[in-house]
Design a protein around this motif. Structure first.
Motif, PDB file in Angstrom:
ATOM      1  N   ARG A  25       0.824  -1.208   0.000  1.00  0.00           N
ATOM      2  CA  ARG A  25       0.000   0.000   0.000  1.00  0.00           C
ATOM      3  C   ARG A  25       0.854   1.252   0.000  1.00  0.00           C
ATOM      4  O   ARG A  25       0.531   2.251  -0.646  1.00  0.00           O
ATOM      5  CB  ARG A  25      -0.931  -0.006   1.217  1.00  0.00           C
ATOM      6  CG  ARG A  25      -2.075  -1.013   1.090  1.00  0.00           C
ATOM      7  CD  ARG A  25      -2.935  -1.033   2.331  1.00  0.00           C
ATOM      8  NE  ARG A  25      -4.106  -1.891   2.157  1.00  0.00           N
ATOM      9  CZ  ARG A  25      -4.952  -2.197   3.129  1.00  0.00           C
ATOM     10  NH1 ARG A  25      -4.759  -1.716   4.347  1.00  0.00           N
ATOM     11  NH2 ARG A  25      -5.985  -2.977   2.891  1.00  0.00           N
ATOM     12  N   SER A  86      -0.662   7.259   3.069  1.00  0.00           N
ATOM     13  CA  SER A  86      -2.004   6.969   2.557  1.00  0.00           C
ATOM     14  C   SER A  86      -2.060   7.294   1.068  1.00  0.00           C
ATOM     15  O   SER A  86      -1.970   8.455   0.679  1.00  0.00           O
ATOM     16  CB  SER A  86      -3.053   7.800   3.315  1.00  0.00           C
ATOM     17  OG  SER A  86      -4.343   7.578   2.808  1.00  0.00           O
ATOM     18  N   LYS A  88      -4.118   7.389  -2.471  1.00  0.00           N
ATOM     19  CA  LYS A  88      -5.502   7.514  -2.907  1.00  0.00           C
ATOM     20  C   LYS A  88      -6.019   6.241  -3.565  1.00  0.00           C
ATOM     21  O   LYS A  88      -7.151   5.809  -3.320  1.00  0.00           O
ATOM     22  CB  LYS A  88      -5.632   8.689  -3.879  1.00  0.00           C
ATOM     23  CG  LYS A  88      -7.038   8.908  -4.406  1.00  0.00           C
ATOM     24  CD  LYS A  88      -7.081  10.101  -5.340  1.00  0.00           C
ATOM     25  CE  LYS A  88      -8.486  10.310  -5.894  1.00  0.00           C
ATOM     26  NZ  LYS A  88      -8.552  11.477  -6.816  1.00  0.00           N
ATOM     27  N   ARG A  91      -6.391   3.141  -0.726  1.00  0.00           N
ATOM     28  CA  ARG A  91      -6.991   3.289   0.602  1.00  0.00           C
ATOM     29  C   ARG A  91      -8.159   2.327   0.799  1.00  0.00           C
ATOM     30  O   ARG A  91      -8.947   2.101  -0.111  1.00  0.00           O
ATOM     31  CB  ARG A  91      -7.473   4.722   0.822  1.00  0.00           C
ATOM     32  CG  ARG A  91      -6.361   5.657   1.255  1.00  0.00           C
ATOM     33  CD  ARG A  91      -6.933   6.893   1.917  1.00  0.00           C
ATOM     34  NE  ARG A  91      -7.627   7.753   0.993  1.00  0.00           N
ATOM     35  CZ  ARG A  91      -7.067   8.800   0.383  1.00  0.00           C
ATOM     36  NH1 ARG A  91      -5.809   9.084   0.585  1.00  0.00           N
ATOM     37  NH2 ARG A  91      -7.775   9.541  -0.444  1.00  0.00           N
ATOM     38  N   ARG A  92      -8.280   1.813   2.017  1.00  0.00           N
ATOM     39  CA  ARG A  92      -9.399   0.933   2.355  1.00  0.00           C
ATOM     40  C   ARG A  92     -10.660   1.761   2.538  1.00  0.00           C
ATOM     41  O   ARG A  92     -10.656   2.770   3.232  1.00  0.00           O
ATOM     42  CB  ARG A  92      -9.088   0.175   3.645  1.00  0.00           C
ATOM     43  CG  ARG A  92     -10.201  -0.743   4.108  1.00  0.00           C
ATOM     44  CD  ARG A  92      -9.679  -1.720   5.142  1.00  0.00           C
ATOM     45  NE  ARG A  92      -9.206  -1.066   6.345  1.00  0.00           N
ATOM     46  CZ  ARG A  92      -9.978  -0.815   7.402  1.00  0.00           C
ATOM     47  NH1 ARG A  92     -11.257  -1.138   7.381  1.00  0.00           N
ATOM     48  NH2 ARG A  92      -9.476  -0.248   8.477  1.00  0.00           N
ATOM     49  N   LYS A  93     -11.747   1.329   1.889  1.00  0.00           N
ATOM     50  CA  LYS A  93     -13.028   2.018   2.017  1.00  0.00           C
ATOM     51  C   LYS A  93     -14.004   1.131   2.773  1.00  0.00           C
ATOM     52  O   LYS A  93     -14.074  -0.072   2.537  1.00  0.00           O
ATOM     53  CB  LYS A  93     -13.599   2.358   0.642  1.00  0.00           C
ATOM     54  CG  LYS A  93     -12.749   3.360  -0.134  1.00  0.00           C
ATOM     55  CD  LYS A  93     -13.375   3.677  -1.486  1.00  0.00           C
ATOM     56  CE  LYS A  93     -12.510   4.654  -2.269  1.00  0.00           C
ATOM     57  NZ  LYS A  93     -13.087   4.966  -3.596  1.00  0.00           N
ATOM     58  N   GLU A 109     -13.072   6.554   4.125  1.00  0.00           N
ATOM     59  CA  GLU A 109     -11.719   6.198   3.713  1.00  0.00           C
ATOM     60  C   GLU A 109     -10.775   6.536   4.852  1.00  0.00           C
ATOM     61  O   GLU A 109     -10.576   7.712   5.183  1.00  0.00           O
ATOM     62  CB  GLU A 109     -11.303   6.969   2.461  1.00  0.00           C
ATOM     63  CG  GLU A 109     -12.144   6.680   1.230  1.00  0.00           C
ATOM     64  CD  GLU A 109     -11.654   7.450   0.024  1.00  0.00           C
ATOM     65  OE1 GLU A 109     -10.429   7.473  -0.217  1.00  0.00           O
ATOM     66  OE2 GLU A 109     -12.487   8.056  -0.668  1.00  0.00           O
ATOM     67  N   LEU A 111      -7.456   7.433   6.575  1.00  0.00           N
ATOM     68  CA  LEU A 111      -6.287   8.132   6.053  1.00  0.00           C
ATOM     69  C   LEU A 111      -4.991   7.816   6.796  1.00  0.00           C
ATOM     70  O   LEU A 111      -3.917   8.257   6.375  1.00  0.00           O
ATOM     71  CB  LEU A 111      -6.531   9.647   6.093  1.00  0.00           C
ATOM     72  CG  LEU A 111      -7.743  10.144   5.300  1.00  0.00           C
ATOM     73  CD1 LEU A 111      -7.889  11.653   5.456  1.00  0.00           C
ATOM     74  CD2 LEU A 111      -7.629   9.760   3.837  1.00  0.00           C
ATOM     75  N   ASP A 113      -4.437   4.416   8.201  1.00  0.00           N
ATOM     76  CA  ASP A 113      -4.616   3.002   8.508  1.00  0.00           C
ATOM     77  C   ASP A 113      -3.260   2.351   8.762  1.00  0.00           C
ATOM     78  O   ASP A 113      -2.324   2.515   7.990  1.00  0.00           O
ATOM     79  CB  ASP A 113      -5.313   2.328   7.319  1.00  0.00           C
ATOM     80  CG  ASP A 113      -6.039   1.061   7.717  1.00  0.00           C
ATOM     81  OD1 ASP A 113      -6.200   0.845   8.930  1.00  0.00           O
ATOM     82  OD2 ASP A 113      -6.451   0.309   6.825  1.00  0.00           O
TER      83      ASP A 113
END
Length: 217
Positions: A25, A86, A88, A91-93, A109, A111, A113
């Motif tokens: 990520r 983070s 775009k 990102r985990r939603k 989302e 920011l 995580d």
């Protein structure tokens, strides 16, 4: 890796998986992109990230080289993370559900995580619902909201306020609160939830729910 007890093997696999997710990520890559770079299958990389299989040393070397990290970083002693990157695109939603019908209220989302023991939980929130009778909620700590775009109606205790782009609000989490969209387009807000010493979910997140009309996460 031979001779490990099953529980020890599972623990190491989970640690490797968590660190692999984090590095991927931070690099801004999808599982498919990373797998292609390493000559591995996306399904295998996915199993690695979930801690469902133990990688071979050659596989780990290929992953480490692609991600530009040391092989030892997958096994190093755990340390508290003091930063988070983070991206775009990766990102985990998550989606929040409220009310007896479990209506979709927010897309959230995260920011930051992956940070351990945070005192803040920043999130970019898209307010989906236009329901004027939104069920309010409470939580520990305090919360800050800045309206990035659109218009919302926010309830704080027994009072309501209409906020638009550039407006902000700050409140104690114990105060019943909630927000709905009142503009022509979906509103987006930057929210920071502050709970010193521990992490909690601000918006009653249901991580497995993805509504058909709003399922862009």
């Amino acid at each position: 890796m031979e001779g490990w007890k099953p529980e020890e093997k599972n623990r190491i696999a989970a640690k490797i998986g968590a660190r692999l997710i984090r590095r991927r990520r931070e690099a801004g890559w999808t599982i498919k992109q990373l797998a292609g770079e390493c000559g591995l299958s996306p399904s295998f990389v996915s199993r690695l990230e979930r801690g469902q299989t133990m990688p071979s040393i050659p596989s780990l070397q290929a992953l480490a080289q692609a991600l530009d990290v040391d092989l030892e970083s997958f096994f190093a002693k755990d340390q508290e993370r003091s930063y988070a990157i983070s991206r775009k695109a990766s990102r985990r939603k998550s989606y929040s559900l409220r009310g007896p019908k479990q209506q979709t209220i927010y897309q959230m989302e995260l920011l930051a995580d992956g940070v351990e023991s945070p005192i803040m939980e920043p999130a970019l929130v898209t307010i989906v619902t236009e329901n004027k009778e939104l069920e309010t909620t409470t939580h520990g700590g305090q919360e800050f909201m800045y309206v990035v775009e659109g218009r919302i109606r926010i309830t704080l205790g027994s009072r309501t306020y209409e906020l638009e782009e550039g407006d902000a609000a700050y409140w104690d989490g114990a105060l019943p609160h909630g927000a709905v969209n009142i503009g022509l387009c979906r509103a987006r807000t930057l929210n920071v939830h502050m709970v010193p010493g521990r992490r909690t979910d601000t918006f009653q997140i249901n991580k497995g729910f993805k509504p058909e009309k709003n399922g862009d996460g």
